[in-house]
Enzyme design. Structure first.
Site, short mmCIF file in Angstrom:
data_model
loop_
_atom_site.label_atom_id
_atom_site.label_comp_id
_atom_site.label_asym_id
_atom_site.label_seq_id
_atom_site.Cartn_x
_atom_site.Cartn_y
_atom_site.Cartn_z
N HIS A 264 14.52 -23.86 -128.65
CA HIS A 264 15.23 -25.25 -128.45
C HIS A 264 15.22 -25.81 -127.11
CE1 HIS A 264 18.51 -28.13 -129.78
NE2 HIS A 264 18.79 -28.06 -128.57
N GLU A 265 15.81 -24.69 -126.38
CA GLU A 265 16.03 -25.08 -124.74
C GLU A 265 14.73 -25.36 -124.02
OE1 GLU A 265 18.95 -25.85 -123.72
OE2 GLU A 265 20.03 -25.36 -125.67
N HIS A 268 14.02 -28.82 -124.47
CA HIS A 268 14.49 -29.79 -123.38
C HIS A 268 13.94 -29.57 -122.07
CE1 HIS A 268 17.92 -31.14 -125.76
NE2 HIS A 268 18.50 -30.00 -126.05
N GLU A 294 17.21 -34.60 -127.58
CA GLU A 294 17.33 -33.88 -128.59
C GLU A 294 16.24 -33.71 -129.52
OE1 GLU A 294 19.85 -31.75 -128.18
OE2 GLU A 294 19.86 -31.02 -130.39
ZN ZN Z 1 19.90 -29.38 -127.63
#
Ligand code: ZN
Length: 500
Positions: A264-265, A268, A294
């Site tokens: 997830h990170e 980003h 997101e």
């Molecule tokens: Zn996030």
């Protein structure tokens, strides 16, 4: 000739440097700083914040923006220069509408609210938090009033996170998604429960960590311009495209969550690593909005990281690292386990099929509070009723319900919808990408992920914040935010897993 623009650019570069220094100090605070450092760090940060704020709200800076605007008025409106002036002007006009005394009062109220929220959460006592939240809501209503006239009082709050987006647009989208997602969960609840016990046995932290780093190296996260550390809550922090860091955390109860948090990170972070270099040291060197940001993290975490083609490549590698835990678990069982749907009380632990409902519940309440249809004192009861309606479960106490998230104590009202919008955007971009790269799944099965990153880089990343989110999504996919791709995705994926 572009003398004023150059002066404006120099100023905006300096301001950006100040905010990058603040970002680095905050990263350090959450990753490295000894406990005793917090008092002094607080002074340093507030001094820098004050200097930054003075610069970005000064009449001189406002004049520079107007002068620069004149100089760039003949340029292509999509040029870096024209977009920079446009965004700087938009931000400046918003900031100077907010009186300094509101900023000071808001800082005091939210600092206190955070402390009170922590205590209220630990005691599961909403009554303790209620007066602080009432003050936060009153301040937010006042904040909105600085931007009147507006269509809806929630619009100015939403605009801080999703520039240009209107409450009515978000509600129209959510009204399409909600009944479909509620129906999907009901259908899944009627099917046999999936076995995921193998995910809830002890895993070695170091081995998990190393595996996660391997995975995101395949994705294309650039370690020359990044690093991963540990923190209480996973986050990504950028100090310019040359230095974008991520953090993760290990939870022995939910060991594989480290892997998904790393993916997830990294989503980003690869967005932040992908801004065009020409945008550096300006407010354009950031994501188009929270939802677009997101969309990138959820894409790598879910559309890639919870997909079968991804695991066809990586599962033998994961099994080799964890023979005791996974040696006897076949790929199909593992895949179904990591995609198990189970309505739960806590948003951050929610699966893909239920997650958005947690968000919609919060949005309706935030709008109700702002518009005066709902009072703070009634929140716990309304929360529980909505949970029952949307997810079919209700918390036994406020700590598992209305008190679970920190956002409201920070004064972050208007932020929650961006999480759900991000999910929708991730699939919308994915469908557009599939048209250009029809063999993407075969590539994943061979361990090749770079063409996905390249596509996102070209369509989304390099533009930074040059365009408003709806405009950017329109350019990349041919339409504004559309919930249909996401609904198709959910129905296909879970229809297959649960034999619906
Ligand atoms: Zn996030």
């Amino acid at each position: 000739m572009a003398q004023k623009f150059d002066q404006f650019k120099t100023t905006i570069n300096e301001i950006s440097d100040i905010y990058n220094a603040i970002a680095l100090l905050s990263w350090d605070q959450q990753v490295n700083m000894p406990h005793g450092g917090s008092e002094n760090r607080g002074y340093v940060l507030s001094t820098l914040e004050r200097i930054g704020h003075q610069k970005i709200t000064s009449p001189e800076f406002g004049q520079l923006i107007e002068d620069a605007a004149q100089e760039v008025s003949q340029l292509d409106p999509e040029s870096d220069e024209a977009c920079l002036v446009k965004v700087a002007r938009r931000d400046y006009c918003k900031r100077i509408k907010v009186p300094a005394r509101w900023v000071v009062e808001n800082a005091q109220v939210t600092t206190n609210a955070q402390t009170v929220w922590e205590e209220a959460k630990s005691k599961s006592d909403f009554g303790l938090f209620r007066p602080a939240l009432e003050k936060v809501v009153a301040l937010k209503r006042e904040y909105a009033s600085f931007f009147s006239p507006y269509e809806r009082i929630y619009d100015p709050l939403l605009d801080d996170f999703e520039p240009g987006m209107k409450t009515s647009e978000v509600q129209a989208i959510f009204n399409v998604v909600r009944p479909e997602q509620v129906a999907l969960i009901k259908a899944i609840a009627g099917r046999p429960e999936i076995d995921d016990t193998f995910l809830h046995v002890p895993y070695d932290e170091k081995a998990e960590w190393d595996f996660g780093e391997d995975v995101i190296t395949f994705f294309g996260y650039d370690w020359d311009r990044g690093r991963q550390d540990k923190s209480v809550h996973p986050f990504t922090q950028s100090f310019g495209t040359g230095d974008v860091r991520i953090t993760t955390r290990f939870d022995p109860e939910r060991a594989v969550s480290l892997l998904f948090s790393t993916m997830h990170e990294s989503g980003h972070a690869m967005y932040d690593q992908g801004f065009d270099k020409s945008l550096q040291r300006t407010p354009l060197s950031t994501g188009a909005s929270m939802a677009v940001h997101e969309s990138q993290s959820r894409m790598w975490e879910n559309l890639v990281g919870r997909s079968m083609p991804f695991w066809k490549f990586f599962y033998p590698r994961l099994q080799a690292r964890f023979p005791g835990q996974l040696g006897k678990v076949d790929l199909d069982t593992f895949y179904r386990g990591i995609n198990k749907v189970e309505p739960s009380l806590i948003r951050v632990e929610a699966d893909e099929a239920t997650y958005n409902l947690h968000i919609m519940l919060r949005l309706e309440m935030e709008i109700g509070l702002l518009e005066g249809a709902l009072e703070v004192k009634d929140l716990p009861e309304v929360w529980n009723v909505h949970m029952q309606d949307y997810l079919g479960i209700a918390p036994s106490n406020d700590s598992l319900g209305v008190l679970q998230d920190v956002h409201w104590s920070w004064g972050m009202i208007g932020y929650f919808p961006t999480y759900a919008l991000g999910n929708l955007v991730s699939v919308q971009l994915w469908e557009a990408m599939l048209k250009d790269i029809p063999d993407i799944y075969e590539q994943f099965e061979r361990g090749e992920f770079l063409s996905l990153l390249k596509w996102m880089g070209e369509k989304i990343h390099r533009h930074g914040a040059k365009f408003e989110p709806q405009e950017l999504i329109q350019k990349a996919t041919g339409s504004k935010i559309d919930p249909q791709p996401y609904l198709r995705y959910l129905k296909n994926k879970y229809g297959e897993i649960y034999h619906l």
